[in-house]
Design a protein around this motif. Structure first.
Motif, PDB file in Angstrom:
ATOM      1  N   PHE A   1     102.238  49.644  39.107  1.00  0.00           N
ATOM      2  CA  PHE A   1     103.099  49.170  38.172  1.00  0.00           C
ATOM      3  C   PHE A   1     104.538  49.397  38.189  1.00  0.00           C
ATOM      4  CE2 PHE A   1      99.083  50.565  36.281  1.00  0.00           C
ATOM      5  CZ  PHE A   1      98.645  49.513  35.195  1.00  0.00           C
ATOM      6  N   SER A   2     104.923  48.604  39.225  1.00  0.00           N
ATOM      7  CA  SER A   2     106.344  48.870  39.810  1.00  0.00           C
ATOM      8  C   SER A   2     107.154  48.199  38.772  1.00  0.00           C
ATOM      9  CB  SER A   2     106.190  48.266  41.465  1.00  0.00           C
ATOM     10  OG  SER A   2     105.965  47.053  41.347  1.00  0.00           O
ATOM     11  N   GLU A   3     107.138  47.296  38.355  1.00  0.00           N
ATOM     12  CA  GLU A   3     107.835  46.476  37.245  1.00  0.00           C
ATOM     13  C   GLU A   3     108.377  47.163  35.971  1.00  0.00           C
ATOM     14  OE1 GLU A   3     105.094  43.660  39.534  1.00  0.00           O
ATOM     15  OE2 GLU A   3     104.880  45.378  38.297  1.00  0.00           O
ATOM     16  N   ILE A   4     107.387  48.324  35.677  1.00  0.00           N
ATOM     17  CA  ILE A   4     107.358  49.068  34.277  1.00  0.00           C
ATOM     18  C   ILE A   4     107.892  50.325  34.623  1.00  0.00           C
ATOM     19  CG2 ILE A   4     105.862  49.423  32.416  1.00  0.00           C
ATOM     20  CD1 ILE A   4     103.940  47.054  33.747  1.00  0.00           C
ATOM     21  N   GLU A   5     108.581  50.961  33.450  1.00  0.00           N
ATOM     22  CA  GLU A   5     108.630  52.391  33.478  1.00  0.00           C
ATOM     23  C   GLU A   5     107.233  53.160  33.095  1.00  0.00           C
ATOM     24  OE1 GLU A   5     111.030  55.839  31.177  1.00  0.00           O
ATOM     25  OE2 GLU A   5     111.805  53.677  30.708  1.00  0.00           O
ATOM     26  N   ILE A   6     106.776  53.991  33.945  1.00  0.00           N
ATOM     27  CA  ILE A   6     105.520  54.718  33.842  1.00  0.00           C
ATOM     28  C   ILE A   6     105.866  56.088  33.448  1.00  0.00           C
ATOM     29  CG2 ILE A   6     103.558  55.619  34.666  1.00  0.00           C
ATOM     30  CD1 ILE A   6     103.418  52.607  34.242  1.00  0.00           C
ATOM     31  N   ARG A   7     105.253  56.725  32.135  1.00  0.00           N
ATOM     32  CA  ARG A   7     105.476  57.847  31.745  1.00  0.00           C
ATOM     33  C   ARG A   7     104.140  58.548  31.433  1.00  0.00           C
ATOM     34  NH1 ARG A   7     109.716  57.137  26.512  1.00  0.00           N
ATOM     35  NH2 ARG A   7     111.578  56.294  27.664  1.00  0.00           N
ATOM     36  N   PHE A   8     103.871  59.681  32.314  1.00  0.00           N
ATOM     37  CA  PHE A   8     102.747  60.173  32.232  1.00  0.00           C
ATOM     38  C   PHE A   8     102.548  61.558  31.145  1.00  0.00           C
ATOM     39  CE2 PHE A   8     102.948  58.691  36.499  1.00  0.00           C
ATOM     40  CZ  PHE A   8     101.618  57.981  36.847  1.00  0.00           C
ATOM     41  N   ARG A   9     101.424  61.696  30.488  1.00  0.00           N
ATOM     42  CA  ARG A   9     101.186  62.852  29.459  1.00  0.00           C
ATOM     43  C   ARG A   9     100.096  63.516  30.252  1.00  0.00           C
ATOM     44  NH1 ARG A   9     103.718  61.789  24.526  1.00  0.00           N
ATOM     45  NH2 ARG A   9     103.611  59.721  23.633  1.00  0.00           N
ATOM     46  N   MET A  10     100.172  64.962  30.250  1.00  0.00           N
ATOM     47  CA  MET A  10      99.201  65.679  30.902  1.00  0.00           C
ATOM     48  C   MET A  10      98.863  66.798  29.762  1.00  0.00           C
ATOM     49  SD  MET A  10      99.510  68.090  34.204  1.00  0.00           S
ATOM     50  CE  MET A  10     100.607  69.534  33.564  1.00  0.00           C
ATOM     51  N   GLY A  11      97.519  67.101  29.591  1.00  0.00           N
ATOM     52  CA  GLY A  11      97.018  68.035  29.055  1.00  0.00           C
ATOM     53  C   GLY A  11      97.004  69.402  29.414  1.00  0.00           C
ATOM     54  N   LEU A  12      98.147  69.998  29.053  1.00  0.00           N
ATOM     55  CA  LEU A  12      98.388  71.425  29.476  1.00  0.00           C
ATOM     56  C   LEU A  12      97.859  72.293  28.750  1.00  0.00           C
ATOM     57  CD1 LEU A  12      99.916  73.084  31.874  1.00  0.00           C
ATOM     58  CD2 LEU A  12     101.884  73.316  30.059  1.00  0.00           C
ATOM     59  N   GLU A  13      97.838  71.976  27.450  1.00  0.00           N
ATOM     60  CA  GLU A  13      97.112  72.899  26.388  1.00  0.00           C
ATOM     61  C   GLU A  13      98.023  74.042  25.873  1.00  0.00           C
ATOM     62  OE1 GLU A  13      95.445  70.688  25.250  1.00  0.00           O
ATOM     63  OE2 GLU A  13      94.577  69.681  27.175  1.00  0.00           O
ATOM     64  N   THR A  14      98.053  75.057  27.038  1.00  0.00           N
ATOM     65  CA  THR A  14      98.945  76.120  26.606  1.00  0.00           C
ATOM     66  C   THR A  14      99.494  76.722  27.983  1.00  0.00           C
ATOM     67  OG1 THR A  14      99.000  78.557  26.011  1.00  0.00           O
ATOM     68  CG2 THR A  14      96.811  77.794  26.969  1.00  0.00           C
ATOM     69  N   PHE A  15     100.760  77.257  27.951  1.00  0.00           N
ATOM     70  CA  PHE A  15     101.458  77.770  28.964  1.00  0.00           C
ATOM     71  C   PHE A  15     100.880  79.197  29.597  1.00  0.00           C
ATOM     72  CE2 PHE A  15     104.291  74.398  27.399  1.00  0.00           C
ATOM     73  CZ  PHE A  15     104.890  74.174  28.721  1.00  0.00           C
ATOM     74  N   ASP A  16     100.187  79.608  28.527  1.00  0.00           N
ATOM     75  CA  ASP A  16      99.275  80.817  28.795  1.00  0.00           C
ATOM     76  C   ASP A  16      98.373  80.878  29.647  1.00  0.00           C
ATOM     77  OD1 ASP A  16      97.424  83.312  28.294  1.00  0.00           O
ATOM     78  OD2 ASP A  16      98.963  83.886  26.959  1.00  0.00           O
TER      79      ASP A  16
END
Length: 234
Positions: free
Chosen positions: A113-128
């Motif tokens: 998708f080189s023509e578009i800004e890609i933003r990824f979301r990640m399921g981290l759930e907690t930093f613990d």
């Protein structure tokens, strides 16, 4: 079929689609019944997804694609249709979900998708780390040096809060670190869904009283109900 298309019209205006996909690569998170939407029938996956993508208008210039796994579990035909739609509708920003196990493959999506800004979301759930592994059965551990590096690649993380076994201090720390290392966070207040993970009502009351102001923070998306995004599979 549930609802697979919606418009988010207040904060962070965008269109959002819930697509079908192949099974989640990990698929072992103890809180998740979302993977019931997975399928092995590629034709059925594409039939559903192509129909949903026809609803995209491009009016906000932003599209979020979610599925019961990661972008890497979407079919090639579905990815091609997403690319076609975002170019035709002049979409500038495209959000995808990823699982941590794919962290080294993000370049593949950005190049496609080189023509578009890609933003990824990640399921981290907690930093613990301990609670992520023992409470949520999400089997990876991260130190702050790694978080700093991930923050360069991943736009935002999802945090799952108010579950039995969590503490107020853990949630405080999750929000603090989320805003330190990432440009955005999505906070999901857990709702009982038939899994072994259970909601802590006392924590819910405490959280809403203490953190309701986050609804006005542009870096935060607060989901009090898991249907707040307006898309869900029945």
């Amino acid at each position: 079929m549930g609802i697979r298309y919606n418009k988010i019209e207040d904060k962070h205006q965008r269109e959002i689609v819930l697509l079908k996909s192949f099974p989640c690569k990990y698929g072992k998170c103890s809180f998740c019944n979302y993977i019931e939407d997975n399928s092995l029938d590629e034709k059925e996956i594409d039939r559903v997804n192509l129909e949903v993508l026809q609803e995209v208008t491009g009016e906000y210039g932003v599209l979020e694609v979610i599925n019961s796994g990661s972008v890497f579990e979407l079919t090639q035909r579905t990815l091609a249709e997403i690319k076609k739609v975002v170019l035709e509708k002049n979409i500038k920003i495209l959000y995808f979900e990823i699982y941590y196990g794919y962290i080294k493959r993000l370049k593949e999506i950005r190049e496609y998708f080189s023509e578009i800004e890609i933003r990824f979301r990640m399921g981290l759930e907690t930093f613990d780390n301990r609670y992520r592994i023992e409470g949520y059965n999400k089997n990876f551990s991260l130190n702050e040096e790694q978080l700093e590096e991930i923050g360069k690649e991943v736009y935002s993380v999802c945090l799952l809060i108010c579950t039995k076994g969590q503490t107020k201090e853990m949630i405080d720390r999750d929000i603090e670190l989320g805003l330190r290392y990432f440009r955005g966070i999505t906070i999901n207040i857990f709702i009982d869904n038939g899994t072994v993970v259970k909601r802590d009502e006392e924590l819910v009351r405490w959280f809403i009283k203490k953190y309701s102001y986050l609804t006005d923070d542009d870096r935060v998306e607060l989901l009090i109900d898991n249907k707040d995004l307006g898309v869900f599979e029945q």
